[in-house]
Design a protein around this motif. Structure first.
Motif, PDB file in Angstrom:
ATOM      1  N   ALA A   1      53.908  23.609 -22.077  1.00 31.54           N
ATOM      2  CA  ALA A   1      54.793  24.596 -21.384  1.00 31.54           C
ATOM      3  C   ALA A   1      55.263  24.400 -20.057  1.00 31.54           C
ATOM      4  N   LYS A   2      54.210  24.078 -19.114  1.00 30.40           N
ATOM      5  CA  LYS A   2      54.258  23.591 -17.767  1.00 30.40           C
ATOM      6  C   LYS A   2      55.268  22.596 -17.669  1.00 30.40           C
ATOM      7  N   SER A   3      55.216  21.492 -18.532  1.00 31.05           N
ATOM      8  CA  SER A   3      56.136  20.519 -18.306  1.00 31.05           C
ATOM      9  C   SER A   3      57.578  20.680 -18.549  1.00 31.05           C
ATOM     10  N   LEU A   4      57.826  21.637 -19.490  1.00 30.87           N
ATOM     11  CA  LEU A   4      59.269  22.403 -19.904  1.00 30.87           C
ATOM     12  C   LEU A   4      59.734  23.436 -18.926  1.00 30.87           C
ATOM     13  N   GLY A   5      58.610  23.865 -17.959  1.00 29.14           N
ATOM     14  CA  GLY A   5      59.308  24.954 -17.172  1.00 29.14           C
ATOM     15  C   GLY A   5      59.236  26.344 -17.970  1.00 29.14           C
ATOM     16  N   LEU A   6      58.316  26.325 -18.997  1.00 35.51           N
ATOM     17  CA  LEU A   6      58.368  27.798 -19.825  1.00 35.51           C
ATOM     18  C   LEU A   6      56.888  28.246 -19.382  1.00 35.51           C
ATOM     19  N   ASP A   7      56.909  29.464 -19.882  1.00 31.25           N
ATOM     20  CA  ASP A   7      55.578  30.248 -19.994  1.00 31.25           C
ATOM     21  C   ASP A   7      54.961  29.864 -21.341  1.00 31.25           C
ATOM     22  N   ARG A   8      53.593  29.922 -21.369  1.00 31.42           N
ATOM     23  CA  ARG A   8      53.036  29.700 -22.610  1.00 31.42           C
ATOM     24  C   ARG A   8      53.260  30.644 -23.648  1.00 31.42           C
ATOM     25  N   ALA A   9      53.352  31.642 -23.400  1.00 30.64           N
ATOM     26  CA  ALA A   9      53.813  32.698 -24.514  1.00 30.64           C
ATOM     27  C   ALA A   9      55.146  32.391 -25.047  1.00 30.64           C
ATOM     28  N   ASN A  10      56.029  32.254 -24.042  1.00 33.92           N
ATOM     29  CA  ASN A  10      57.449  31.752 -24.388  1.00 33.92           C
ATOM     30  C   ASN A  10      57.517  30.642 -25.668  1.00 33.92           C
ATOM     31  N   LEU A  11      56.740  29.488 -25.062  1.00 34.64           N
ATOM     32  CA  LEU A  11      56.780  28.285 -25.913  1.00 34.64           C
ATOM     33  C   LEU A  11      56.173  28.485 -27.326  1.00 34.64           C
ATOM     34  N   ALA A  12      54.952  29.234 -27.336  1.00 34.72           N
ATOM     35  CA  ALA A  12      54.566  29.632 -28.573  1.00 34.72           C
ATOM     36  C   ALA A  12      55.305  30.235 -29.603  1.00 34.72           C
ATOM     37  N   ARG A  13      55.868  31.559 -28.968  1.00 32.35           N
ATOM     38  CA  ARG A  13      57.034  32.241 -29.598  1.00 32.35           C
ATOM     39  C   ARG A  13      58.217  31.236 -30.367  1.00 32.35           C
ATOM     40  N   LEU A  14      58.698  30.263 -29.225  1.00 34.16           N
ATOM     41  CA  LEU A  14      59.726  29.394 -29.695  1.00 34.16           C
ATOM     42  C   LEU A  14      59.334  28.399 -30.841  1.00 34.16           C
ATOM     43  N   ALA A  15      58.019  28.059 -30.567  1.00 32.09           N
ATOM     44  CA  ALA A  15      57.478  27.201 -31.690  1.00 32.09           C
ATOM     45  C   ALA A  15      57.477  27.676 -32.883  1.00 32.09           C
ATOM     46  N   ALA A  16      56.886  28.883 -32.929  1.00 33.28           N
ATOM     47  CA  ALA A  16      57.183  29.507 -34.264  1.00 33.28           C
ATOM     48  C   ALA A  16      58.250  29.793 -35.077  1.00 33.28           C
ATOM     49  N   ARG A  17      59.295  30.151 -34.106  1.00 32.49           N
ATOM     50  CA  ARG A  17      60.540  30.402 -34.677  1.00 32.49           C
ATOM     51  C   ARG A  17      61.101  29.170 -35.224  1.00 32.49           C
ATOM     52  N   LEU A  18      60.720  27.978 -34.504  1.00 33.62           N
ATOM     53  CA  LEU A  18      61.640  26.677 -35.003  1.00 33.62           C
ATOM     54  C   LEU A  18      60.836  26.094 -35.611  1.00 33.62           C
ATOM     55  N   GLY A  19      59.504  26.595 -36.147  1.00 32.39           N
ATOM     56  CA  GLY A  19      58.752  25.838 -36.940  1.00 32.39           C
ATOM     57  C   GLY A  19      58.117  24.546 -36.691  1.00 32.39           C
ATOM     58  N   VAL A  20      57.784  24.653 -35.191  1.00 29.56           N
ATOM     59  CA  VAL A  20      57.093  23.301 -34.776  1.00 29.56           C
ATOM     60  C   VAL A  20      55.352  23.680 -34.689  1.00 29.56           C
ATOM     61  N   SER A  21      54.746  22.646 -35.292  1.00 34.08           N
ATOM     62  CA  SER A  21      53.188  22.793 -35.254  1.00 34.08           C
ATOM     63  C   SER A  21      52.641  22.867 -33.586  1.00 34.08           C
ATOM     64  N   VAL A  22      51.807  23.598 -33.474  1.00 30.22           N
ATOM     65  CA  VAL A  22      51.165  23.641 -32.258  1.00 30.22           C
ATOM     66  C   VAL A  22      49.601  23.162 -32.316  1.00 30.22           C
ATOM     67  N   ARG A  23      49.387  22.582 -33.357  1.00 28.22           N
ATOM     68  CA  ARG A  23      47.965  22.163 -33.554  1.00 28.22           C
ATOM     69  C   ARG A  23      47.519  21.037 -32.458  1.00 28.22           C
ATOM     70  N   ARG A  24      46.375  21.352 -31.966  1.00 29.28           N
ATOM     71  CA  ARG A  24      45.942  20.360 -30.765  1.00 29.28           C
ATOM     72  C   ARG A  24      45.296  19.397 -31.569  1.00 29.28           C
ATOM     73  N   VAL A  25      45.524  18.055 -30.947  1.00 29.87           N
ATOM     74  CA  VAL A  25      45.008  16.999 -31.462  1.00 29.87           C
ATOM     75  C   VAL A  25      43.989  16.092 -30.537  1.00 29.87           C
TER      76      VAL A  25
END
Length: 528
Positions: free
Chosen positions: A504-528
């Motif tokens: 989120a920091k690298s994209l200039g977004l807030d963590r909560a914003n990124l999480a919501r956007l990822a959920a809407r777009l179907g992007v997995s946020v699983r940590r590796v």
């Protein structure tokens, strides 16, 4: 003989100034007036580029120019970082640099579309009441284009031009009060310490926006700032505050999207000790902290409906009740709110209260996306390039012609923020690309240094394709934007191994914003 030559040169300068004399009683803009000064000077001294720059806290700021590239106008030139400009400022009169002068020229690669270095350079400080207001600079690509006669002409012109400015009083802004100078110096200092960025643009859409801001800023009206992600809504809010009667009071900003739902009320309205688990001491909310000043609620569309109802009560009566308390506290704030959502549509779907929406839209202000202000792209790109140059201690950063073309043809779904990040990445790539090259005096950004979609490069590399064929290509705009956002999220998460905060920091977004956007777009946020 020398006196006669000077007299002749003075006469020529005076003749060139005659059109300016008719302007003294005319109500024309400062920008137009500066341009008229340059036009008169060009009649006296043939040159490839001429500019007038205003001195502010040891930084020279372009006010008008002829022959310079567009992106040069948004750059800032610290006097102590440019030996030639420093010499001009400190010289008692006009100064002509030798063609083999070792000082780098600040305009190298910025004269028109040329990437050639400047070969002849001269300049003169503009003094008003013994105070240096700014400088005139003249540059040429041809060696020996300027002569000693031109030197005397420029000095005479500078003196006469400054005298007419003072006599007419049309450049009142040149004679600012000491307090005004202090405020501008402080604003520039804060900007270079990571403070709020300045608003940049010359397009009609941008000028219209500034006009609306300046109109509503002195009032107490609530303003709802709308626009796509990355257009600079917070910058608009800061300008509204700085041009208001509350400018000397605090402006408190709250990103509603970043607030955990169970703490929203506490953050906004405060709480008393023991109000809930973890409330070990009483705490003021943002409303009370902003009392007397301005409260900016960014992404207000993210607030839960329950909080919207309490917010409405505060706006109606000005009474804030802390969580866990029966007492009310009166606050005096000017509310600014922003959202990248269509709140009218949110009202229709029941996700936003209609009464709160009408309370917020006393004065709606739409910030245009970057694709509607194409003329500002290179100005912004030049400013971001300059910031990265000083941040990374690099030589002057310039744009190749095809890079400018690619930047201008791209639609910028992420708007100004996306452009800023693209410039930062391109500078890093160019730095690596030229690290082993022989040329160290300039960093030129190429189209390949930017992570632009292939469509932008197709338009640039296939000029023979007709506009009708491009228009006939099927395109689902929303789907294309979502695909691009999804690609950005996936790349950022992959780069940071699933770390949402870092991505989120690298994209200039807030963590909560990124999480919501990822959920809407179907992007997995699983940590590796």
């Amino acid at each position: 003989m020398k006196r006669k030559v000077i007299s002749t040169q003075s006469s020529r300068a005076l003749q060139a100034l005659l059109p300016l004399l008719s302007d003294l009683t005319a109500q024309i803009s400062a920008e137009h007036r500066y341009q008229r000064v340059l036009d008169a000077l060009r009649e006296l001294v043939p040159t490839d580029a001429v500019a007038i720059l205003r001195l502010e806290d040891r930084v020279l700021i372009p006010e008008a120019a002829h022959g310079l590239a567009v992106d040069a106008m948004a750059r800032r030139y610290p006097v102590d970082s440019h030996p030639r400009l420093k010499a001009i400022v400190e010289a008692p009169g006009a100064i002509l640099f030798a063609p083999d002068c070792p000082y780098p020229d600040p305009y190298d690669g910025l004269i028109g579309a040329s990437a050639l270095p400047v070969h002849d350079c001269m300049g003169c400080a503009l003094r008003i009441n013994e105070k240096i207001w700014g400088v005139l600079t003249l540059d040429a690509l041809k060696v020996g284009q300027f002569s000693e006669d031109d030197l005397q002409t420029v000095e005479t012109f500078a003196r006469l031009a400054a005298a007419t400015v003072v006599a007419a009083g049309h450049f009142d802004e040149l004679m600012r009060t000491l307090e005004g100078e202090r405020k501008r110096a402080e604003a520039y200092r804060l900007a270079h310490q990571g403070g709020p960025q300045r608003m940049i643009g010359t397009s009609e859409a941008f000028k219209q926006l500034l006009g609306e801001i300046d109109l509503v800023a002195p009032s107490e009206l609530t303003v709802l700032i709308t626009g796509e992600t990355g257009v600079g809504k917070e910058l608009v809010a800061r300008r509204l505050h700085s041009h208001s009667h509350r400018a000397d009071k605090p402006m408190i900003s709250v990103n509603c999207a970043a607030l955990p739902e169970h703490l929203v009320e506490s953050e906004l309205f405060g709480h008393v000790k023991g109000a809930f688990s973890g409330a070990v001491e009483s705490r003021l909310g943002k409303f009370e902290m902003a009392s007397g000043g301005t409260l900016f609620l960014d992404e207000i569309g993210e607030l839960p409906l329950s909080v919207q109802a309490k917010l409405l009560r505060v706006l109606q009566g000005g009474d804030v009740q802390r969580v866990g308390s029966d007492r009310s506290h009166v606050v005096d704030i000017r509310l600014l709110a922003a959202s990248n959502r269509d709140l009218a549509e949110e009202v229709r779907t029941g996700r936003f209260r209609a009464d709160l929406y009408h309370r917020l839209t006393v004065y709606p202000l739409r910030v245009p996306p970057l694709r509607e202000r194409k003329e500002d792209i290179l100005l912004l790109a030049g400013a971001f390039a300059e910031e990265n140059q000083y941040r990374m201690a690099l030589p002057p950063v310039r744009f190749a012609t095809h890079a400018k073309s690619a930047l201008g043809q791209y639609t910028w779904p992420g708007n100004v923020r996306e452009l800023e990040h693209q410039i930062a990445r391109a500078v890093l790539k160019a730095k690596k690309r030229v690290s082993g090259s022989a040329r160290k005096d300039m960093l030129v950004l190429l189209a390949d240094d930017f992570d632009l979609p292939t469509t932008a490069r197709v338009l640039e590399t296939e000029p023979t394709r007709s506009s009708d064929s491009v228009r006939s290509m099927p395109l689902d705009y929303k789907a294309a934007v979502d695909d691009y956002k999804k690609e950005l999220l996936e790349n950022a998460l992959m780069q940071h191994r699933g770390n949402i905060t870092a991505a989120a920091k690298s994209l200039g977004l807030d963590r909560a914003n990124l999480a919501r956007l990822a959920a809407r777009l179907g992007v997995s946020v699983r940590r590796v």
